[in-house]
Enzyme design. Structure first.
Site, PDB file in Angstrom:
ATOM      1  N   ASN A  75     -10.355 -50.413 -60.983  1.00  0.00           N
ATOM      2  CA  ASN A  75     -11.111 -49.316 -60.135  1.00  0.00           C
ATOM      3  C   ASN A  75     -12.506 -49.041 -61.104  1.00  0.00           C
ATOM      4  O   ASN A  75     -12.413 -48.744 -62.082  1.00  0.00           O
ATOM      5  CB  ASN A  75     -10.340 -48.042 -60.034  1.00  0.00           C
ATOM      6  CG  ASN A  75     -11.068 -47.046 -59.308  1.00  0.00           C
ATOM      7  OD1 ASN A  75     -12.101 -47.118 -58.740  1.00  0.00           O
ATOM      8  ND2 ASN A  75     -10.439 -45.807 -59.378  1.00  0.00           N
ATOM      9  N   HIS A  91     -38.911 -28.734 -33.487  1.00  0.00           N
ATOM     10  CA  HIS A  91     -39.925 -29.517 -34.300  1.00  0.00           C
ATOM     11  C   HIS A  91     -39.600 -31.032 -34.146  1.00  0.00           C
ATOM     12  O   HIS A  91     -39.932 -31.989 -35.092  1.00  0.00           O
ATOM     13  CB  HIS A  91     -40.034 -29.099 -35.597  1.00  0.00           C
ATOM     14  CG  HIS A  91     -40.661 -27.414 -35.707  1.00  0.00           C
ATOM     15  ND1 HIS A  91     -41.883 -27.538 -35.477  1.00  0.00           N
ATOM     16  CD2 HIS A  91     -39.797 -26.409 -35.882  1.00  0.00           C
ATOM     17  CE1 HIS A  91     -41.921 -25.991 -35.661  1.00  0.00           C
ATOM     18  NE2 HIS A  91     -40.641 -25.511 -35.952  1.00  0.00           N
ATOM     19  N   LYS A 106     -11.622 -41.234 -50.188  1.00  0.00           N
ATOM     20  CA  LYS A 106     -11.624 -39.868 -50.572  1.00  0.00           C
ATOM     21  C   LYS A 106     -12.554 -39.316 -51.889  1.00  0.00           C
ATOM     22  O   LYS A 106     -13.200 -38.189 -51.883  1.00  0.00           O
ATOM     23  CB  LYS A 106     -10.076 -39.574 -50.813  1.00  0.00           C
ATOM     24  CG  LYS A 106      -9.900 -38.049 -50.963  1.00  0.00           C
ATOM     25  CD  LYS A 106     -10.420 -37.267 -49.585  1.00  0.00           C
ATOM     26  CE  LYS A 106      -9.888 -35.793 -49.876  1.00  0.00           C
ATOM     27  NZ  LYS A 106     -10.758 -35.064 -48.890  1.00  0.00           N
ATOM     28  N   GLU A 117     -18.062 -38.474 -39.153  1.00  0.00           N
ATOM     29  CA  GLU A 117     -17.304 -39.334 -40.076  1.00  0.00           C
ATOM     30  C   GLU A 117     -15.779 -39.756 -39.438  1.00  0.00           C
ATOM     31  O   GLU A 117     -15.156 -40.785 -39.967  1.00  0.00           O
ATOM     32  CB  GLU A 117     -16.940 -38.661 -41.515  1.00  0.00           C
ATOM     33  CG  GLU A 117     -16.318 -37.413 -41.474  1.00  0.00           C
ATOM     34  CD  GLU A 117     -16.160 -36.662 -42.950  1.00  0.00           C
ATOM     35  OE1 GLU A 117     -16.037 -37.408 -43.945  1.00  0.00           O
ATOM     36  OE2 GLU A 117     -15.914 -35.363 -42.781  1.00  0.00           O
ATOM     37  N   GLU A 140     -22.063 -29.227 -41.598  1.00  0.00           N
ATOM     38  CA  GLU A 140     -20.632 -29.511 -42.042  1.00  0.00           C
ATOM     39  C   GLU A 140     -20.198 -30.069 -40.614  1.00  0.00           C
ATOM     40  O   GLU A 140     -19.327 -30.848 -40.757  1.00  0.00           O
ATOM     41  CB  GLU A 140     -19.888 -28.316 -42.619  1.00  0.00           C
ATOM     42  CG  GLU A 140     -18.558 -28.568 -43.180  1.00  0.00           C
ATOM     43  CD  GLU A 140     -18.088 -29.847 -43.949  1.00  0.00           C
ATOM     44  OE1 GLU A 140     -18.763 -30.454 -44.468  1.00  0.00           O
ATOM     45  OE2 GLU A 140     -16.901 -30.055 -43.893  1.00  0.00           O
ATOM     46  N   LYS A 145     -18.285 -33.641 -39.893  1.00  0.00           N
ATOM     47  CA  LYS A 145     -16.867 -33.650 -39.484  1.00  0.00           C
ATOM     48  C   LYS A 145     -16.861 -34.610 -38.246  1.00  0.00           C
ATOM     49  O   LYS A 145     -16.006 -35.596 -38.221  1.00  0.00           O
ATOM     50  CB  LYS A 145     -16.288 -32.376 -39.209  1.00  0.00           C
ATOM     51  CG  LYS A 145     -15.856 -31.441 -40.349  1.00  0.00           C
ATOM     52  CD  LYS A 145     -14.754 -32.054 -41.444  1.00  0.00           C
ATOM     53  CE  LYS A 145     -15.252 -32.995 -42.250  1.00  0.00           C
ATOM     54  NZ  LYS A 145     -15.856 -32.461 -43.546  1.00  0.00           N
ATOM     55  N   CYS A 158     -10.769 -47.210 -54.764  1.00  0.00           N
ATOM     56  CA  CYS A 158      -9.905 -48.136 -55.268  1.00  0.00           C
ATOM     57  C   CYS A 158      -8.595 -47.278 -55.947  1.00  0.00           C
ATOM     58  O   CYS A 158      -8.815 -46.110 -56.474  1.00  0.00           O
ATOM     59  CB  CYS A 158      -9.919 -49.161 -56.344  1.00  0.00           C
ATOM     60  SG  CYS A 158     -11.475 -50.024 -55.727  1.00  0.00           S
ATOM     61  N   ARG A 217      -7.174 -42.285 -50.431  1.00  0.00           N
ATOM     62  CA  ARG A 217      -8.204 -42.627 -51.307  1.00  0.00           C
ATOM     63  C   ARG A 217      -9.441 -43.517 -50.429  1.00  0.00           C
ATOM     64  O   ARG A 217     -10.724 -43.471 -50.644  1.00  0.00           O
ATOM     65  CB  ARG A 217      -8.080 -42.968 -52.584  1.00  0.00           C
ATOM     66  CG  ARG A 217      -7.236 -42.222 -53.425  1.00  0.00           C
ATOM     67  CD  ARG A 217      -6.783 -43.019 -54.675  1.00  0.00           C
ATOM     68  NE  ARG A 217      -7.688 -43.192 -55.650  1.00  0.00           N
ATOM     69  CZ  ARG A 217      -8.311 -42.365 -56.656  1.00  0.00           C
ATOM     70  NH1 ARG A 217      -7.563 -41.142 -56.619  1.00  0.00           N
ATOM     71  NH2 ARG A 217      -9.136 -42.904 -57.171  1.00  0.00           N
ATOM     72  N   TRP A 219     -11.331 -50.801 -52.496  1.00  0.00           N
ATOM     73  CA  TRP A 219     -12.402 -50.508 -51.612  1.00  0.00           C
ATOM     74  C   TRP A 219     -13.671 -51.457 -52.011  1.00  0.00           C
ATOM     75  O   TRP A 219     -14.217 -51.016 -53.225  1.00  0.00           O
ATOM     76  CB  TRP A 219     -12.889 -48.876 -51.724  1.00  0.00           C
ATOM     77  CG  TRP A 219     -13.704 -48.165 -50.699  1.00  0.00           C
ATOM     78  CD1 TRP A 219     -13.313 -47.638 -49.726  1.00  0.00           C
ATOM     79  CD2 TRP A 219     -15.111 -48.143 -50.996  1.00  0.00           C
ATOM     80  NE1 TRP A 219     -14.394 -47.422 -49.029  1.00  0.00           N
ATOM     81  CE2 TRP A 219     -15.748 -47.565 -49.934  1.00  0.00           C
ATOM     82  CE3 TRP A 219     -16.049 -48.273 -52.015  1.00  0.00           C
ATOM     83  CZ2 TRP A 219     -17.001 -46.998 -49.881  1.00  0.00           C
ATOM     84  CZ3 TRP A 219     -17.305 -47.966 -52.020  1.00  0.00           C
ATOM     85  CH2 TRP A 219     -17.736 -47.472 -50.822  1.00  0.00           C
TER      86      TRP A 219
HETATM   87  O1  M6R Z   1     -14.545 -35.139 -54.180  1.00  0.00           O
HETATM   88  P1  M6R Z   1     -15.925 -34.493 -53.962  1.00  0.00           P
HETATM   89  O2  M6R Z   1     -16.036 -33.023 -53.182  1.00  0.00           O
HETATM   90  O3  M6R Z   1     -16.888 -34.516 -55.017  1.00  0.00           O
HETATM   91  O4  M6R Z   1     -16.514 -35.398 -52.647  1.00  0.00           O
HETATM   92  C1  M6R Z   1     -17.768 -35.517 -52.128  1.00  0.00           C
HETATM   93  C2  M6R Z   1     -17.936 -36.104 -50.765  1.00  0.00           C
HETATM   94  O5  M6R Z   1     -17.732 -37.512 -51.110  1.00  0.00           O
HETATM   95  C3  M6R Z   1     -17.222 -35.578 -49.897  1.00  0.00           C
HETATM   96  O6  M6R Z   1     -17.327 -34.036 -49.915  1.00  0.00           O
HETATM   97  C4  M6R Z   1     -17.026 -35.968 -48.473  1.00  0.00           C
HETATM   98  O7  M6R Z   1     -18.450 -35.834 -47.996  1.00  0.00           O
HETATM   99  C5  M6R Z   1     -16.034 -35.529 -47.639  1.00  0.00           C
HETATM  100  N1  M6R Z   1     -14.859 -35.966 -47.754  1.00  0.00           N
HETATM  101  C6  M6R Z   1     -16.481 -35.400 -46.194  1.00  0.00           C
HETATM  102  O8  M6R Z   1     -15.437 -34.841 -45.396  1.00  0.00           O
END
Ligand code: M6R
Length: 612
Positions: free
Chosen positions: A99, A508, A607, A492, A485, A489, A2, A27, A73
């Site tokens: 929020n 496995h 975010k 998501e 990672e 990417k 939020c 966000r 959110w």
């Molecule tokens: O702000 P943070 O790094 O603590 O956030 C953790 C995760 O929510 C964040 O890394 C999320 O996985 C990424 N935005 C994905 O790209």
């Protein structure tokens, strides 16, 4: 999560609120709303984007020099018009934006219902504003005092702003667990979840602390007290943020801009900390705590998502360079499993936003057991940065795209510097290797520049696999976290199912998935496990899988086996994550664009995850 924005002063509030809400879009949210006070208290809210809200308001009355705005959110109640904020109190004299989560809302709601309250929405927020109004009426209290007393009854997290029809000259704001910043202008105040909606109006800000309540007058002095009624002196700080940093600067998406910023952001992470020529690594933020590292029997990384992947790189780095045993923990698991924490543990919390609720809670737990907590955060002044004993900012600049890119490489850069510094102090690295790694690290931004030049080639590869339903990412050693990672990417932002695995683990289980439809992205750069990874590539080929390999420049061997190769500049094995993640970021970006996805604000994601 939020987003909150509010204004009180001489200007028209509505344009400030709407612009602020656009700034907070990154966000993540699913509905938006505003309330303006101009004799009448007008609330407009709807499901969808801020632009949908603007269309919805159309020619509606938006007058008023005091107002509040919100992007929601969903947590309690589905995303719809009714559950969107702001919420009215029972009499419609008060409105609130919120929020966070009021954990005991159900019990309070049941009591209020018994006393005749009716609720329009399914939210916890509406319960809070009803409670505030009831307290205010019963005891004929001023608004701020009623808010204070109500907050003493709630359990959970909140950043709230409350506005009253009967008091057009004051806003009341409070926070616990969710961020809130107040910008101080000349005879005006701006309130927001972060500084992005404020930066163009003022550089003087106050970060509200947990359990503080702010009384924000139209003309006059900002007053702060705790919810236990202890007066506090506002600590005004200068905002270190500029407007260009939060705008797209000619790129189609923030994510692309942020991918391209990496040579610069990595340099910023190293600035003043690394001098390869003189053989110096120095992190001022942890200087006083270096002895804790030297005495540590164990380092524990706590983080979520991409930051957790950076922590995994940290594990390889610290174990290799400092010989201190490392554990990497999902903050959400760590905090709930009664972990064993020793006073001589060093806990490193990694977070871009510095607001992630699970990471913050894990920090508090580790702190309560006496461990030393070191933060690696991007957002200056964030809750995590303030909750840790010491730390180093990543200095990557604001990351607006929900998918983390430059934050990841900045985190890995800081982790590398930290591991090198501790290794040097502990004497676990030879002088030759230390100097070699320092100069190699300094050359990473230039190497990433070279990778960025491969954008068109990567775009072509993306076009071949954009319609895939699944994808597998493989890496080994230092590139295993990169595989995780890369998969994150892709999934998501493009909604393609993707999984990352240590390459040898494939046989496995995941190998069963491989057929001619399955793209397998392999990081097969030169280094210790190269030959082993080549064998894994052959195993995929034998099952007709498609291989897209990230290889070191000039590698002809893998080229013969792979369907596509992306050649990246060679670097030391321990620094490969910094370079090899970049083509995977670009690849995901292009796939998502080609699939028509909302790259910067993927569905359901936020975010900054300020709820557990
Ligand atoms: O702000 P943070 O790094 O603590 O956030 C953790 C995760 O929510 C964040 O890394 C999320 O996985 C990424 N935005 C994905 O790209």
């Amino acid at each position: 999560m939020c987003g909150i924005v509010a204004y009180i002063g001489d200007r028209k509030a509505y344009p400030i609120l709407v612009k602020g809400l656009h700034r907070l879009e990154y966000r993540g949210y699913d509905s938006a709303g505003v309330a303006m006070l101009n004799g009448n208290l007008n609330v407009y809210k709807c499901k969808g984007k801020v632009s949908d809200l603007e269309k919805f308001i159309g020619d509606g009355t938006t007058d008023g020099t005091i107002g509040i705005g919100h992007t929601r959110w969903a947590t309690h109640g589905v995303p719809n018009d009714v559950n969107a904020h702001p919420h009215y109190s029972e009499s419609k004299n008060l409105v609130i934006i919120h929020n966070g989560i009021i954990e005991n809302y159900a019990a309070i709601k049941a009591e209020l219902k018994k006393r005749g309250h009716t609720f329009l929405s399914d939210t916890d927020t509406e319960v809070l504003i009803h409670l505030i109004e009831e307290i205010q009426k019963n005891d004929s209290l001023k608004l701020g005092e009623a808010v204070r007393q109500a907050l003493n009854q709630v359990v959970g997290a909140y950043a709230i702003v409350v506005m009253s029809k009967s008091n057009p000259d004051e806003l009341v704001a409070a926070k616990k667990g969710s961020p809130m910043v107040i910008g101080i202008g000349k005879g005006e105040f701006f309130i927001a979840s972060d500084a992005t909606p404020i930066v163009e109006y003022t550089k003087n800000v106050v970060y509200l602390e947990d359990e503080e309540i702010a009384f924000i007058p139209r003309n006059g002095e900002l007053k702060i007290k705790t919810i236990k009624n202890r007066p506090k002196t506002p600590s005004v700080q200068a905002l270190e943020l500029n407007l260009e940093a939060i705008e797209k600067g000619g790129y189609d998406h923030f994510m692309l801009k942020e991918i391209y910023e990496q040579p610069r952001s990595i340099k910023d992470s190293m600035r003043g900390r690394l001098n390869a020529e003189k053989g110096i690594v120095n992190l001022g933020g942890i200087a006083e705590y270096e002895q804790k590292f030297l005495n540590a029997k164990r380092i524990i990384f706590i983080a979520c998502g991409t930051s957790w992947h950076a922590g995994l790189v940290g594990e390889y780095l610290f174990e290799d360079l400092t010989r201190i045993p490392v554990e990497v923990e999902y903050a959400s698991e760590f905090r709930y499993r009664n972990p064993i924490i020793y006073e001589d543990d060093v806990v490193i919390a990694i977070s871009q936003s510095g607001e992630t609720a699970d990471t913050l809670a894990a920090i508090e737990l580790a702190k309560s057991k006496g461990a030393t907590i070191v933060g690696i955060c991007n957002v200056v002044g964030s809750s995590i940065a303030r909750a840790t004993h010491a730390g180093s900012y990543t200095h990557a600049g604001p990351e607006i795209g929900v998918a983390s890119t430059k934050a990841f490489t900045a985190q890995v850069t800081v982790l590398t510097l930290m591991a090198l510094r501790i290794a040097q102090r502990k004497g676990t690295i030879s002088s030759t290797r230390f100097h070699q790694l320092l100069s190699e690290l300094e050359s990473i931004p230039a190497k990433i520049e070279k990778v960025l030049k491969l954008n068109e080639q990567i775009k072509t590869i993306a076009s071949k696999y954009k319609d895939s339903s699944n994808a597998l990412y493989l890496g080994r050693g230092f590139t295993f976290p990169v595989a995780l990672e890369g998969a994150l990417k892709l999934k998501e932002i493009s909604y393609i199912h993707a999984e990352g695995y240590p390459a040898a683990e494939m046989k496995h289980g995941p190998i069963a998935l491989i057929d001619e439809e399955m793209p397998v992205f392999v990081i097969a750069t030169k280094g210790g496990s190269y030959e082993k990874v080549v064998s894994n590539i052959q195993e995929v080929k034998a099952r007709k899988g498609k291989i897209i390999a990230i290889v070191s420049e000039g590698d002809e061997h893998v080229k013969e086996m792979a369907d596509y190769t992306i050649e990246i500049p060679e670097t030391d094995e321990i620094l490969v994550p910094l370079v090899s993640v970049v083509p995977l970021q670009l690849l995901s970006y292009h796939v998502a664009v080609m699939r028509g996805c909302n790259v910067d604000q993927p569905r359901n994601l936020a975010k900054s995850v300020t709820v557990e």
